[in-house]
Design a protein around this motif. Structure first.
Motif, PDB file in Angstrom:
ATOM      1  N   ASN A 112       0.813  -1.219   0.000  1.00 49.81           N
ATOM      2  CA  ASN A 112       0.000   0.000   0.000  1.00 49.81           C
ATOM      3  C   ASN A 112       0.847   1.269   0.000  1.00 49.81           C
ATOM      4  O   ASN A 112       0.376   2.340   0.386  1.00 49.81           O
ATOM      5  N   LEU A 113       2.111   1.130  -0.427  1.00 46.68           N
ATOM      6  CA  LEU A 113       3.029   2.272  -0.431  1.00 46.68           C
ATOM      7  C   LEU A 113       3.678   2.403  -1.811  1.00 46.68           C
ATOM      8  O   LEU A 113       4.835   1.993  -2.009  1.00 46.68           O
ATOM      9  N   PRO A 114       2.986   2.974  -2.774  1.00 49.71           N
ATOM     10  CA  PRO A 114       3.598   3.123  -4.102  1.00 49.71           C
ATOM     11  C   PRO A 114       4.854   3.981  -4.085  1.00 49.71           C
ATOM     12  O   PRO A 114       5.778   3.763  -4.865  1.00 49.71           O
ATOM     13  N   ASP A 115       4.938   4.945  -3.174  1.00 50.20           N
ATOM     14  CA  ASP A 115       6.107   5.801  -3.062  1.00 50.20           C
ATOM     15  C   ASP A 115       6.910   5.397  -1.820  1.00 50.20           C
ATOM     16  O   ASP A 115       7.262   6.225  -0.972  1.00 50.20           O
ATOM     17  N   TYR A 116       7.227   4.101  -1.742  1.00 48.03           N
ATOM     18  CA  TYR A 116       7.816   3.566  -0.516  1.00 48.03           C
ATOM     19  C   TYR A 116       9.196   4.160  -0.225  1.00 48.03           C
ATOM     20  O   TYR A 116       9.570   4.338   0.936  1.00 48.03           O
ATOM     21  N   ARG A 117       9.976   4.492  -1.259  1.00 46.99           N
ATOM     22  CA  ARG A 117      11.318   5.039  -1.000  1.00 46.99           C
ATOM     23  C   ARG A 117      11.235   6.390  -0.293  1.00 46.99           C
ATOM     24  O   ARG A 117      12.038   6.678   0.610  1.00 46.99           O
ATOM     25  N   ALA A 118      10.263   7.209  -0.669  1.00 44.86           N
ATOM     26  CA  ALA A 118      10.098   8.498   0.009  1.00 44.86           C
ATOM     27  C   ALA A 118       9.706   8.298   1.463  1.00 44.86           C
ATOM     28  O   ALA A 118      10.178   9.014   2.357  1.00 44.86           O
ATOM     29  N   VAL A 119       8.836   7.310   1.720  1.00 47.16           N
ATOM     30  CA  VAL A 119       8.424   7.012   3.094  1.00 47.16           C
ATOM     31  C   VAL A 119       9.616   6.513   3.897  1.00 47.16           C
ATOM     32  O   VAL A 119       9.833   6.923   5.049  1.00 47.16           O
ATOM     33  N   MET A 120      10.412   5.641   3.295  1.00 47.02           N
ATOM     34  CA  MET A 120      11.602   5.128   3.984  1.00 47.02           C
ATOM     35  C   MET A 120      12.566   6.262   4.309  1.00 47.02           C
ATOM     36  O   MET A 120      13.105   6.337   5.422  1.00 47.02           O
ATOM     37  N   ALA A 121      12.793   7.149   3.350  1.00 47.62           N
ATOM     38  CA  ALA A 121      13.710   8.272   3.572  1.00 47.62           C
ATOM     39  C   ALA A 121      13.205   9.172   4.693  1.00 47.62           C
ATOM     40  O   ALA A 121      13.997   9.670   5.517  1.00 47.62           O
ATOM     41  N   GLU A 122      11.897   9.384   4.728  1.00 47.73           N
ATOM     42  CA  GLU A 122      11.322  10.209   5.789  1.00 47.73           C
ATOM     43  C   GLU A 122      11.557   9.575   7.158  1.00 47.73           C
ATOM     44  O   GLU A 122      11.908  10.267   8.125  1.00 47.73           O
ATOM     45  N   LEU A 123      11.371   8.261   7.252  1.00 52.31           N
ATOM     46  CA  LEU A 123      11.567   7.575   8.524  1.00 52.31           C
ATOM     47  C   LEU A 123      13.027   7.625   8.962  1.00 52.31           C
ATOM     48  O   LEU A 123      13.319   7.833  10.147  1.00 52.31           O
ATOM     49  N   ILE A 124      13.933   7.445   8.030  1.00 47.30           N
ATOM     50  CA  ILE A 124      15.350   7.561   8.366  1.00 47.30           C
ATOM     51  C   ILE A 124      15.643   8.986   8.833  1.00 47.30           C
ATOM     52  O   ILE A 124      16.393   9.217   9.794  1.00 47.30           O
ATOM     53  N   GLY A 125      15.026   9.967   8.188  1.00 43.00           N
ATOM     54  CA  GLY A 125      15.205  11.359   8.596  1.00 43.00           C
ATOM     55  C   GLY A 125      14.685  11.645   9.987  1.00 43.00           C
ATOM     56  O   GLY A 125      15.125  12.598  10.648  1.00 43.00           O
ATOM     57  N   ARG A 126      13.755  10.814  10.448  1.00 44.76           N
ATOM     58  CA  ARG A 126      13.205  10.969  11.797  1.00 44.76           C
ATOM     59  C   ARG A 126      14.021  10.224  12.843  1.00 44.76           C
ATOM     60  O   ARG A 126      13.622  10.139  14.000  1.00 44.76           O
ATOM     61  N   GLY A 127      15.152   9.667  12.431  1.00 38.57           N
ATOM     62  CA  GLY A 127      16.054   9.063  13.401  1.00 38.57           C
ATOM     63  C   GLY A 127      16.018   7.552  13.485  1.00 38.57           C
ATOM     64  O   GLY A 127      16.655   6.974  14.382  1.00 38.57           O
TER      65      GLY A 127
END
Length: 299
Positions: free
Chosen positions: A185-200
């Motif tokens: 359910n995450l077509p833009d999964y790389r952006a979501v992953m990058a955001e999570l890494i950015g959150r620590g």
């Protein structure tokens, strides 16, 4: 021996195997594969971890019924300590429709209690003694987050088919340093992953079924890994939990990201060749030998 605590998720499930998933039409299906077995995400991770030589404790809710007894019997294996509370609503049961491509429709035939009565004090020594804690996204496990923080234990979580928005997952997103999820359910999964890494977050892994997996780390690593086609699909149930268990095994041995992903892929590949949550012959020796066969001797 390193210790892992897995919290949440033991059911007794009916698995129905069909050539294709049924469409939204009234119909009668006359022939299919069928079996019943222990299920759910906690049991799947715990069975794999214990077979990989990690001292594993699983806590889950079960009913005071025949299904609960079957779960207890199935989890009486070496290295696995099953701790449970009795749910007055009985053992949770799922009906999983599986097709030949590994796709699944899960029907929750019964549900466990949303707010069970728990003695949180009994979790303190389990958390204190563990090297890491896996909190599955089952409502009551959120109540252990303060204890994990109190004892500074790394939290791992599996968001499954999270859509990037569902607020139910927020507590787990906040608590976990290590996050696994699927791209269903995450077509833009790389952006979501990058955001999570950015959150620590220290590690984010996103699986893609037959398309392999993607991992990102806090030190800037991004790595893709394909599946191993040699493993013949019998039943995809439990593959994601096997994948995460294989990764944790490698992580606790201090292996590099590439090897951890390879071990995870192998563990999932072995799982899909059988109709259970964990490959019966799974062991550290088997997994390490499979890694050398498919990836070489690198660590």
């Amino acid at each position: 021996m390193q210790k892992v605590l897995v919290v949440g998720g033991a059911t007794f499930d009916a698995l129905i195997h069909l050539p294709v998933l049924p469409g939204p039409l009234p119909q009668t299906i006359h022939s299919c594969g069928f079996h019943e077995t222990v299920g759910s995400t906690g049991a799947g991770k715990a069975l794999n971890l214990s077979r990989l030589g990690l001292e594993t404790t699983l806590h889950a809710l079960i009913g005071a019924d025949d299904y609960g007894e079957r779960i207890r019997a199935a989890l009486q294996v070496p290295n696995l300590h099953f701790r449970y509370d009795i749910d007055p609503q009985g053992t949770e049961r799922h009906i999983n429709l599986m097709d030949g491509a590994g796709r699944r429709i899960s029907i929750f035939a019964t549900r466990s209690s949303e707010e069970p009565r728990l003695d949180l004090a009994k979790f303190q020594p389990l958390i204190q003694e563990s090297d890491l804690v896996v909190l599955n996204i089952i409502g009551y496990t959120k109540r252990l987050i303060p204890l994990c923080r109190q004892y500074a234990k790394p939290v791992w979580t599996d968001l499954h088919d999270w859509d990037g928005r569902d607020p139910f997952h927020q507590a787990y997103l906040d608590a976990a340093a290590y996050i696994f999820m699927s791209s269903d359910n995450l077509p833009d999964y790389r952006a979501v992953m990058a955001e999570l890494i950015g959150r620590g977050k220290r590690l984010v892994v996103c699986t893609h079924g037959r398309e392999g997996a993607t991992a990102a780390t806090a030190v800037g690593e991004w790595l893709e890994i394909p599946i191993i086609p040699a493993y013949r699909m019998v039943d995809a149930n439990g593959a994601g939990d096997s994948f995460m268990a294989g990764f944790i095994y490698g992580h606790l041995r201090g292996y590099a990201l590439k090897k951890c992903l390879g071990l995870a892929t192998l563990c999932a590949g072995l799982c899909i060749t059988v109709s259970e949550l964990a490959y019966p012959g799974l062991s550290p020796a088997l997994l390490e030998a499979a890694y050398r066969e498919h990836y070489g001797a690198e660590s």
